[in-house]
Design a protein around this motif. Structure first.
Motif, PDB file in Angstrom:
ATOM      1  N   LEU A 237       0.818  -1.214   0.000  1.00  0.00           N
ATOM      2  CA  LEU A 237       0.000   0.000   0.000  1.00  0.00           C
ATOM      3  C   LEU A 237       0.853   1.266   0.000  1.00  0.00           C
ATOM      4  N   ALA A 238       1.984   1.226   0.689  1.00  0.00           N
ATOM      5  CA  ALA A 238       2.823   2.420   0.744  1.00  0.00           C
ATOM      6  C   ALA A 238       3.480   2.695  -0.606  1.00  0.00           C
ATOM      7  N   ALA A 239       3.976   1.651  -1.244  1.00  0.00           N
ATOM      8  CA  ALA A 239       4.685   1.838  -2.503  1.00  0.00           C
ATOM      9  C   ALA A 239       3.754   1.837  -3.709  1.00  0.00           C
ATOM     10  N   ALA A 240       2.464   1.593  -3.499  1.00  0.00           N
ATOM     11  CA  ALA A 240       1.491   1.549  -4.588  1.00  0.00           C
ATOM     12  C   ALA A 240       1.919   0.545  -5.652  1.00  0.00           C
ATOM     13  N   ARG A 241       2.112  -0.681  -5.211  1.00  0.00           N
ATOM     14  CA  ARG A 241       2.630  -1.688  -6.143  1.00  0.00           C
ATOM     15  C   ARG A 241       1.970  -3.032  -5.876  1.00  0.00           C
ATOM     16  N   VAL A 242       1.704  -3.747  -6.946  1.00  0.00           N
ATOM     17  CA  VAL A 242       1.051  -5.040  -6.834  1.00  0.00           C
ATOM     18  C   VAL A 242       1.878  -6.086  -7.563  1.00  0.00           C
ATOM     19  N   ARG A 243       2.063  -7.220  -6.924  1.00  0.00           N
ATOM     20  CA  ARG A 243       2.748  -8.327  -7.599  1.00  0.00           C
ATOM     21  C   ARG A 243       1.878  -9.560  -7.557  1.00  0.00           C
ATOM     22  N   ARG A 244       1.958 -10.293  -8.646  1.00  0.00           N
ATOM     23  CA  ARG A 244       1.239 -11.555  -8.691  1.00  0.00           C
ATOM     24  C   ARG A 244       2.229 -12.626  -9.105  1.00  0.00           C
ATOM     25  N   ALA A 245       2.395 -13.591  -8.252  1.00  0.00           N
ATOM     26  CA  ALA A 245       3.368 -14.650  -8.482  1.00  0.00           C
ATOM     27  C   ALA A 245       4.748 -14.059  -8.747  1.00  0.00           C
ATOM     28  N   GLY A 246       5.086 -12.987  -8.023  1.00  0.00           N
ATOM     29  CA  GLY A 246       6.415 -12.399  -8.136  1.00  0.00           C
ATOM     30  C   GLY A 246       6.575 -11.380  -9.242  1.00  0.00           C
ATOM     31  N   LEU A 247       5.586 -11.280 -10.126  1.00  0.00           N
ATOM     32  CA  LEU A 247       5.689 -10.343 -11.252  1.00  0.00           C
ATOM     33  C   LEU A 247       4.865  -9.098 -10.992  1.00  0.00           C
ATOM     34  N   ASP A 248       5.427  -7.955 -11.358  1.00  0.00           N
ATOM     35  CA  ASP A 248       4.693  -6.706 -11.205  1.00  0.00           C
ATOM     36  C   ASP A 248       3.450  -6.699 -12.089  1.00  0.00           C
TER      37      ASP A 248
ATOM     38  N   GLU B 189     -15.423   7.112  -2.077  1.00  0.00           N
ATOM     39  CA  GLU B 189     -13.996   7.248  -1.802  1.00  0.00           C
ATOM     40  C   GLU B 189     -13.176   7.399  -3.071  1.00  0.00           C
ATOM     41  N   VAL B 190     -13.611   6.776  -4.140  1.00  0.00           N
ATOM     42  CA  VAL B 190     -12.799   6.807  -5.350  1.00  0.00           C
ATOM     43  C   VAL B 190     -13.203   7.954  -6.267  1.00  0.00           C
ATOM     44  N   TRP B 191     -14.494   8.128  -6.485  1.00  0.00           N
ATOM     45  CA  TRP B 191     -14.944   9.131  -7.469  1.00  0.00           C
ATOM     46  C   TRP B 191     -15.531  10.386  -6.815  1.00  0.00           C
ATOM     47  N   GLY B 192     -15.879  10.308  -5.521  1.00  0.00           N
ATOM     48  CA  GLY B 192     -16.459  11.474  -4.859  1.00  0.00           C
ATOM     49  C   GLY B 192     -17.942  11.306  -4.619  1.00  0.00           C
TER      50      GLY B 192
ATOM     51  N   ARG C 144       0.576  -4.220 -13.724  1.00  0.00           N
ATOM     52  CA  ARG C 144       0.392  -2.816 -14.050  1.00  0.00           C
ATOM     53  C   ARG C 144      -1.067  -2.435 -13.889  1.00  0.00           C
ATOM     54  N   LEU C 145      -1.346  -1.460 -12.990  1.00  0.00           N
ATOM     55  CA  LEU C 145      -2.721  -0.999 -12.777  1.00  0.00           C
ATOM     56  C   LEU C 145      -2.844   0.465 -13.197  1.00  0.00           C
ATOM     57  N   THR C 146      -3.998   0.821 -13.701  1.00  0.00           N
ATOM     58  CA  THR C 146      -4.254   2.240 -13.986  1.00  0.00           C
ATOM     59  C   THR C 146      -4.522   2.949 -12.655  1.00  0.00           C
ATOM     60  N   PRO C 147      -4.439   4.284 -12.641  1.00  0.00           N
ATOM     61  CA  PRO C 147      -4.665   5.003 -11.383  1.00  0.00           C
ATOM     62  C   PRO C 147      -5.995   4.659 -10.723  1.00  0.00           C
ATOM     63  N   THR C 148      -7.050   4.602 -11.490  1.00  0.00           N
ATOM     64  CA  THR C 148      -8.357   4.320 -10.899  1.00  0.00           C
ATOM     65  C   THR C 148      -8.433   2.877 -10.409  1.00  0.00           C
ATOM     66  N   GLU C 149      -7.894   1.960 -11.184  1.00  0.00           N
ATOM     67  CA  GLU C 149      -7.872   0.565 -10.727  1.00  0.00           C
ATOM     68  C   GLU C 149      -7.173   0.468  -9.373  1.00  0.00           C
ATOM     69  N   TRP C 150      -6.033   1.142  -9.271  1.00  0.00           N
ATOM     70  CA  TRP C 150      -5.289   1.103  -8.019  1.00  0.00           C
ATOM     71  C   TRP C 150      -6.105   1.696  -6.877  1.00  0.00           C
ATOM     72  N   HIS C 151      -6.758   2.801  -7.164  1.00  0.00           N
ATOM     73  CA  HIS C 151      -7.520   3.481  -6.133  1.00  0.00           C
ATOM     74  C   HIS C 151      -8.627   2.563  -5.587  1.00  0.00           C
ATOM     75  N   VAL C 152      -9.301   1.883  -6.476  1.00  0.00           N
ATOM     76  CA  VAL C 152     -10.355   0.961  -6.053  1.00  0.00           C
ATOM     77  C   VAL C 152      -9.758  -0.166  -5.213  1.00  0.00           C
TER      78      VAL C 152
END
Lengths: 224, 224
Positions: B137-148, B178-181, B150-158
């Motif tokens: 959550l701090a680094a805004a990063r997601v890995r799946r099975a060790g691989l990064d 929370e995401v769109w207002g 790539r999420l769009t800003p809105t995807e990440w926010h959700v």
DNA sequence: CCGGGCCGTCAAGGTTCCGTCAAGAAAACC
DNA sequence: GGTTTTCTTGACGGAACCTTGACGGCCCGG
């Protein structure tokens, strides 16, 4: 759906505010003095409290202090007095926000949104367990013997009301009003249907319920 | 010791406020425009932000919105404009409180105390793992099975909102707000689209999700 | 003994909600 | 300025859900 306790002794203003808030889908309870405010807060567990400082029976700041001894529920203060000293006293007593009269309804609504947005996840709604049932009110989740049970929105809503008042009888009309709204207070067949569905999902022997008990002629009770 | 970021372009007022706040043992940083405010906030990580809406380079409400994309730090708005619309806009953008000029210093101090009193305790475990997913959550990063992934800003926010409340149900309206207002609380089709995209990127079998679970009629839940 | 509430059960509409796809609009990037 | 990514919007089939009515059992009083 946010439950709101409005503490206001001016009944004209109280009614006007209650109507407006309800159209914004708040569920509003009104208390007319400090004593009933404290009672209502502990029985109905509102999500947010709007408190007028000028009360007939006790000082508003003392009401805040009393509430803060046992709950973190956001408190928004209304006051005709715009003095610095009142603001500081109310905020330091534990109020979350202070709105001076006269105020615009849109401002109050915005401050309500701000208050509930940052409200701490409720810890005063704990996990209730009963036999092999575990009901987590905050997470909106039910487990039976360790397995998640899937409830529909209405089923959950009914269960939530019963569990929140666990151990005590919930009158049919109360239950109907809280779940379906005031217009449905006589649709007792809804209760028969949904209680049956809940029992089918939650009770070991649905025809002989041990937790979701019927009080014939009166209402229902959740037995922990 | 509370670290405070003061965003104020009037240097006379800024200096006066800073001095007073420092005597109350706040550690004060001053920013003179919106751009430096955003930079300072991310570099010095203040515990609370005091923001004047009238800034030379950008609209104060946009500053709030930018801050709220990545931090929950309490924001108290100062403004010479006492209009309803400004208040509502600032609060809905994510401000915690709004103080109209001229204000008493004691009131500001009381509101600062109120803001930091209810500030959420800092997250101590910003890395969440679930199955083959690792979400930082701090680094805004997601890995799946060790691989990064790539999420769009809105995807990440959700995803962020769901993961912060992992295990608990997040109501549709809460997520949208929370995401769109607040104005988008009924745009449930957004959720359908973005949840589908997240599932396509994160779930082993997107049509049978195990982590991004739908609670029909209620909302969504992230299952660790 | 019989009728009337009250409650539990069941199943069948009709409605709402969700997942999916695609395409146009807007924004970001180069 | 053109290209690519991202966001928004609409439509549709299918699933989940709510409502409604009907029927039978139970208890109680007539």
């Amino acid at each position: 759906m946010t439950r709101l306790l409005l503490v206001e002794d001016d009944s004209t203003l109280a009614r006007a505010l209650a109507i407006t808030l309800r159209t914004r889908s708040y569920v509003v309870t009104v208390a007319r003095d400090g004593g009933s405010a404290l009672r209502d807060a502990s029985s109905s567990r509102p999500d947010v409290i709007v408190l007028d400082l000028g009360l007939p029976d006790m000082d508003g700041v003392d009401v805040i202090r009393s509430l803060r001894t046992w709950t973190q529920t956001p408190i928004i203060v209304l006051s005709a007095r715009d003095g610095q000293r009142d603001k500081v006293a109310a905020l330091d007593a534990g109020a979350d926000d202070y709105v001076a009269k006269p105020f615009g309804i849109e401002e109050l609504l915005a401050r309500l949104r701000a208050a509930s947005r940052r409200a701490a996840p409720r810890e005063d709604e704990p996990v209730v367990s009963a036999g092999d049932l575990v009901i987590d009110l905050a997470a909106a989740r039910v487990r039976r013997a360790g397995l998640d049970v899937r409830l529909t929105p209405t089923e959950w809503h009914v269960l939530e009301v019963l569990v929140r008042r666990r151990g005590t009888l919930v009158a049919r009309a109360d239950l109907l009003r809280e779940v379906w709204g005031p217009a449905y207070e006589r649709q007792t067949n809804y209760l028969r249907v949904y209680l049956a569905q809940l029992r089918a999902k939650l009770e070991a022997d649905p025809s002989r319920p041990t937790h979701l008990v019927t009080e014939s002629g009166l209402g229902y009770r959740f037995e922990p």
